[in-house]
Design a protein around this motif. Structure first.
Motif, mmCIF file in Angstrom:
data_model
loop_
_atom_site.group_PDB
_atom_site.id
_atom_site.type_symbol
_atom_site.label_atom_id
_atom_site.label_comp_id
_atom_site.label_asym_id
_atom_site.label_seq_id
_atom_site.Cartn_x
_atom_site.Cartn_y
_atom_site.Cartn_z
ATOM 1 N N ALA A 203 0.797 -1.383 -0.043
ATOM 2 C CA ALA A 203 -0.105 0.006 -0.084
ATOM 3 C C ALA A 203 0.929 1.204 -0.007
ATOM 4 O O ALA A 203 1.919 1.317 0.883
ATOM 5 N N GLU A 204 0.529 2.525 -0.957
ATOM 6 C CA GLU A 204 1.183 3.517 -0.792
ATOM 7 C C GLU A 204 0.128 4.675 -0.591
ATOM 8 O O GLU A 204 -0.957 4.408 -0.951
ATOM 9 N N MET A 205 0.505 5.713 -0.154
ATOM 10 C CA MET A 205 -0.248 6.946 0.054
ATOM 11 C C MET A 205 0.314 7.880 -0.755
ATOM 12 O O MET A 205 1.570 8.494 -0.922
ATOM 13 N N ILE A 206 -0.654 8.707 -1.508
ATOM 14 C CA ILE A 206 -0.180 9.930 -2.282
ATOM 15 C C ILE A 206 -0.646 11.231 -1.276
ATOM 16 O O ILE A 206 -1.722 11.386 -1.317
ATOM 17 N N TYR A 207 0.494 11.815 -1.096
ATOM 18 C CA TYR A 207 0.164 13.095 -0.160
ATOM 19 C C TYR A 207 -0.298 14.099 -1.100
ATOM 20 O O TYR A 207 0.146 14.372 -1.985
ATOM 21 N N THR A 208 -1.207 15.135 -0.477
ATOM 22 C CA THR A 208 -1.691 16.041 -1.318
ATOM 23 C C THR A 208 -1.458 17.555 -0.329
ATOM 24 O O THR A 208 -1.877 18.384 -0.751
ATOM 25 N N GLU A 245 7.130 2.915 -9.858
ATOM 26 C CA GLU A 245 8.234 2.612 -8.928
ATOM 27 C C GLU A 245 8.143 1.525 -7.827
ATOM 28 O O GLU A 245 8.999 0.859 -7.505
ATOM 29 N N ALA A 246 6.832 1.771 -7.223
ATOM 30 C CA ALA A 246 6.738 1.183 -5.966
ATOM 31 C C ALA A 246 5.653 -0.269 -6.222
ATOM 32 O O ALA A 246 5.589 -1.097 -5.495
ATOM 33 N N SER A 247 4.990 -0.487 -7.463
ATOM 34 C CA SER A 247 4.146 -1.328 -7.743
ATOM 35 C C SER A 247 3.353 -1.846 -6.545
ATOM 36 O O SER A 247 3.156 -3.099 -6.359
ATOM 37 N N PRO A 248 2.630 -0.921 -5.936
ATOM 38 C CA PRO A 248 1.660 -1.196 -4.890
ATOM 39 C C PRO A 248 0.370 -1.972 -5.421
ATOM 40 O O PRO A 248 0.121 -1.925 -6.699
ATOM 41 N N ASP A 249 -0.095 -2.791 -4.319
ATOM 42 C CA ASP A 249 -1.521 -3.510 -4.766
ATOM 43 C C ASP A 249 -2.701 -2.721 -4.686
ATOM 44 O O ASP A 249 -3.665 -2.597 -5.435
ATOM 45 N N ILE A 250 -2.573 -1.229 -3.680
ATOM 46 C CA ILE A 250 -3.577 -0.520 -3.806
ATOM 47 C C ILE A 250 -2.835 0.899 -3.354
ATOM 48 O O ILE A 250 -1.931 1.049 -2.630
ATOM 49 N N ILE A 251 -3.367 1.961 -3.947
ATOM 50 C CA ILE A 251 -2.941 3.567 -3.832
ATOM 51 C C ILE A 251 -4.012 4.144 -3.066
ATOM 52 O O ILE A 251 -5.121 4.442 -3.599
ATOM 53 N N PHE A 252 -3.736 4.834 -1.855
ATOM 54 C CA PHE A 252 -4.639 5.709 -1.365
ATOM 55 C C PHE A 252 -4.437 7.161 -1.706
ATOM 56 O O PHE A 252 -2.948 7.598 -1.884
#
Lengths: 373, 373
Positions: A203-208, A245-252
Motif C-alpha cells: 500500500a502507498e499513499m499519495i500526499y496532497t 516505481e513501488a508497484s503497490p497493490d493499492i494506492i490511497f
C-alpha cells in the motif's frame, strides 16, 4: 542514505531534508490549529521529531497531550530550553501550526529569527514565506541555516498537465475524502496504509498537503499551492510514478477540504482525474457547521455518498472522527450509521482499521476483474 | 477615459490596455484552437479589433469565416501587410490561439518578435511567457512596447481567501457551466447578459478566463492561473465587488472545463463558493468524448443535472452547441431533450436567448422571495 531517487523533491531540496527536528507550536499545541504538529508527533519518516516548543503545554509529553499515548517527545517552554536539553541537538525547526490567512505572526517570527541565529534549518508551510523576511534570511545566511518555504509554488516547467496516462496505472486507487476539512483524512490514510501493509498488501499513499510531505511522503504534491491548471496533471503524475516505481497493490490518495466546503471545495479531482473508484469517507458526526464557518451546515452524509457515486466512485467505508462526541455517543452513532448506510463504519483512532482490510481486499479484486472483462 | 476604478487590474495594467488590436492566429483561425480569436471577433469592450493575421484565411472577413456574418475585420497573410493596410495603425497584438501545453511555437515567437520590433504591445495568454524570451523582451524595450503575460499568477498579497461575505451579496447568481470544455460557455454568457439587458434587467458576468478579460470583463479573475488555495476567495471577491459596484439584478458566472472533465474538473467552485443557485448548462449533443481526450466519454446530461442538484444548484435551461450536428439534427435533439428534461432547451447562436429571459426573471423572483422567508 535514507533518501533515494524515488522521493519527489520540493524545489529540489529533499536530499537535504532528513534531520532531527523540533516543532514550533507556541501557545497552540493543545488546539486543533496545531494539525501539522499533531501529524508529525503521530509519525514522520522524513524527520526524527525530538521535541515541541509551546509554553502553554511545557513539561508534558507531546504524545500524552495529543491522545494519551506517551511518545518520548518533550514539550519545552522556549526554543532555547529545547536546544540546551536535547541530545542530539536539533538541526531543523518546523512550524507546526496554521495561522490566520497563513501569515507569520510576530511571536512565530521571533522564534524563527532565534532559530536561524542558532543555525537551525527552517521548514515553513505557511503562505507567508520566511525567506521573504530580510532579518530571518540574513540571520540564516550568516549561520548557514536553510529556509524551506514548502508552499512556494513550483516553477511551471517542473509541473505536469493531465495526459490520460492514468488509464494505464495498474494499482486501483482509493481516495480518502472527508465531509469537512481538518477531521483526520491524512491520519486515516496513514492508518490505512499501516493496516494494509500489516495484512501483507503493498500500500502507498499519495500526499496532497504539506504535512504529508513533512511526514516523509514519497509520492504526491501540495495541492493548494499548485496553480489551478496543473492540479489534475500533478496528481496524475504522482500516481503514475508511484505505480511504476513501488508497484503497490493499492494506492490511497489523501483528500483535502470537502466536496461541498464553501471555503474551497475539493475532492472531484481525486475521483475524476485520479480515477479513484473507491472512497473511504472520513466524517465527524458531532460537527454541525463546516469548520471555521459558523452557519454553513455540513450536508447529510447520504448526499455525499450519492454525489461521489455520480462522480464514478463508490464509498467503501466511513471512518469516524470523535470531535464533540463522548465515546459512548460515538459508538451509538457508529451503529446507527452502519445500519443506515449498509457499509462498514469504523473508529480509526479508537479501534484501528484492521477490520476494513477485507473490504479493501475485495475492492482490489473487484477492480482487477473489471479490468479483465 | 473608457476605463474606471471598477475595472479589476491584472498585474496593475488595465488602464494602459485599451487600444487598437490585431489578433495573431497563424494557420489556425478556421480551427477551434482559435477560441480566443473567435471570442474577440464576436466582441470586445477592451480592444477595438482591427484585423487578424492568418495566411490560411487571408483575404476574407473574420466574421464571415467565423459564422457567416461579416464584421469588417479583414484577415491578412502577414503582420507586415496588416500594419501597412490598417488605419488607424494597430498598437497592440493579441495571441488568439491555444497551443499544445500552452507553449510558444517558433512561428508565433517570430511573429511576436516582429510585433515587438514594430512597437506593438503584446497580449499573451499562453502558459509560456513572452517576457521570458530575451530577444522579444529586448526588442520590446527598444521600441517601448509592453508585454502583458496575462496568465502570470498574481502575487499572493493581491489575492483573497474565501470569507463567507458571499452570504451578503444581494444579486442572485447563475453559473454558466458546460458538459465539456470549449463548447461556448463564455459566448452563451455574453449572449445571456445581452438578452437580459435588452429586456431591461441589470446583468453582469464574472469572467473566469483570459478571453473574458480580453473582451473587457470588469469583474472576474483567471481561474486556471490562480494558486489553487485562492480560487474560491478570488471568485467570492469578484462577485462581492460586482454586486456592490454595479448593483445588478442578476450575476452570471462564466464556467470553465466541466464537472467531470478528467483533464481538470471545474464547476463546483461556482456553485459552492460562489453560491450560484441557478445553472445554465451548455451542451454539445454531437460530441461523444471529452474534447482532446478520445475514449473519455461525456456522461449523460441527466446525471450532470442531478450532480448539480446535489451541489445545491438547479439547472434552469440547457443551451446547445451545434458541434458535429447538421441544423436539422440539432433541432431534433433540442425537441427530444426539452421533452425529456422539462426545462427550456435553446440554440443560442441560431435563435438567440430572448426566450429564456422569462426563466431568468422567474429565478430572480424566486431567489428574492426565498431570502425574505
Amino acid at each position: 542514505a535514507r533518501d533515494g531517487p524515488r522521493v519527489r523533491p520540493i524545489h529540489g531540496i529533499v536530499r537535504a531534508m532528513y534531520g532531527n527536528a523540533i516543532i514550533l507550536a507556541p501557545g497552540a499545541f493543545r488546539s486543533d490549529h496545531a494539525k501539522t504538529a499533531h501529524g508529525l508527533v503521530r509519525g514522520s519518516e522524513r524527520f526524527a521529531i525530538l521535541g515541541v516548543v509551546d509554553a502553554d503545554a511545557a513539561g508534558e509529553d507531546a504524545g500524552t497531550v495529543l491522545d494519551g499515548q506517551p511518545r518520548g517527545i518533550p514539550i519545552f517552554a522556549t526554543l532555547n530550553l529545547a536546544i540546551s536539553a536535547l541530545d542530539p541537538r536539533p538541526d531543523t525547526c518546523i512550524i507546526g501550526i496554521a495561522t490566520g490567512g497563513g501569515r507569520l505572526p510576530a511571536e512565530l517570527r521571533a522564534l524563527l529569527l532565534e532559530a536561524a541565529r542558532e543555525g537551525l534549518h527552517i521548514v515553513n508551510g505557511l503562505h507567508e514565506y520566511a525567506s521573504d523576511d530580510a532579518q530571518i534570511a540574513s540571520a540564516a545566511a550568516a549561520t548557514g541555516a536553510k529556509i524551506f518555504d514548502v508552499r512556494k509554488p513550483q516553477p511551471k516547467n517542473e509541473l505536469h498537465f493531465w495526459s490520460g496516462q492514468i488509464a494505464n496505472v495498474r494499482a486501483p486507487r482509493i481516495a480518502v475524502l472527508g465531509t469537512d476539512c481538518a477531521l483526520g483524512k491524512r491520519t486515516t490514510g496513514r492508518l490505512l496504509v499501516e493496516a494494509c501493509r500489516g495484512a501483507g498488501l503493498g500500500a502507498e499513499m499519495i500526499y496532497t498537503g504539506q504535512t504529508g510531505w513533512m511526514q516523509g511522503g514519497k509520492y504526491g504534491f501540495i495541492l493548494d499551492s499548485v496553480v489551478n491548471d496543473f492540479v489534475s496533471g500533478e496528481m496524475e503524475h504522482a500516481i503514475v510514478t508511484c505505480d511504476a516505481e513501488a508497484s503497490p497493490d493499492i494506492i490511497f490518495i489523501e483528500g483535502q477540504s470537502a466536496l461541498r466546503n464553501p471555503s474551497g471545495p475539493c475532492g472531484a479531482e481525486l475521483v475524476v482525474s485520479g480515477q479513484a473508484r473507491g472512497v473511504i469517507l472520513q466524517h465527524a458526526p458531532g460537527r454541525i457547521d463546516f469548520k471555521g464557518h459558523a452557519g454553513w451546515k455540513i450536508p447529510p452524509i447520504e448526499e455525499e455518498i450519492e454525489l461521489l457515486r455520480l462522480y464514478g466512485a463508490r464509498v467503501l467505508a466511513v471512518t469516524l472522527n470523535h470531535d464533540r462526541l463522548e465515546p459512548a455517543a460515538l459508538i451509538e452513532v457508529q451503529k446507527k450509521l452502519a445500519g443506515r448506510l449498509g457499509i462498514p463504519v469504523v473508529r480509526p483512532l479508537e479501534a484501528g482499521l484492521a477490520e476494513i482490510v477485507p473490504t479493501i481486499r475485495a475492492f482490489i479484486e473487484y477492480e482487477a476483474s473489471r479490468k479483465k472483462t
